[in-house]
Design an enzyme around this catalytic site. Sequence first.
Site: not given
Ligand code: PGA
Length: 259
Positions: A9, A11, A95, A97, A167, A173, A212
């Site tokens: 992903n 982003k 997601h 976000e 998640e 992140g 992460s």
């Molecule tokens: P990350 O993001 O691996 O940077 O924690 C995962 C995601 O948001 O799908």
Amino acid sequence: MRRKLVVANWKMHGNLERNKLLLREVVAGVRGLRNADFAVCVPHPYLFQAQQLLKGTNVAWGAQNVHQSEQGAYTGAVSAWMVADFGCTYAIISHSERRGQFRETNESAAKSMKLAIKAGLTPIYCMGETLDEYEVGVTEAVVASQLDGVLNIVGIKLLSKVVFAYEPVWAIGTGKTATPSQAQAVHEFIRGRVAKHDLEVAANMRILYGGSVKAANAAQLFVMPDIDGGLIGSASLASDEFVAICRAANQAPGSKKRV
Ligand code: PGA
């Protein structure tokens, strides 16, 4: 056996130049890996580029979002059919976000999911609790409501066409990862909840872990029986990290179909 699936992903990262390099390195790095599936979800403007560089390889591509309506006066939005036009296999739906920043709800997720399936895409539906919710111990209740919220609208049969992603928002992140056993417990809970509706759907559904995941922790996560792969944010922007995660999935023992 459920095949492991690793999905990048990106982003809101990338540009034509950088994407080209990254995609070429990923393709070279996973060439010949046959025991798992791989995909890259890119920003909408780069779907054409992804299609050009990935067709004919063992790396699929997808979108990070599709709108909850088929078409209409939705300035700036992109429909499931538009991304399907570029040969996408997957579309990430809701997601955290997008839930947080764009006020997406279980209901809008269910609508996007239905349209994505209608357009021939495989939705990757994201669920997970915030740090506050984690700290007060309501993870299962939150995940249950996110699952039931779409299940009640979409129906169990269509859910067989969906990939799920757990998640925990506190792990996205942040560099903090749920431990393999913490993640396994939530994945098992999700599968068990679906099993109450349909044993076969539950046994076959893939549940990815996201938050992460990196080369250093991927193998420990992927060995867990209900973790069917990963949704990878930051680590997917570095080809060596992402390829190492894909290799870990390829080497992980196949998950038994168990509920
Ligand atoms: P990350 O993001 O691996 O940077 O924690 C995962 C995601 O948001 O799908």
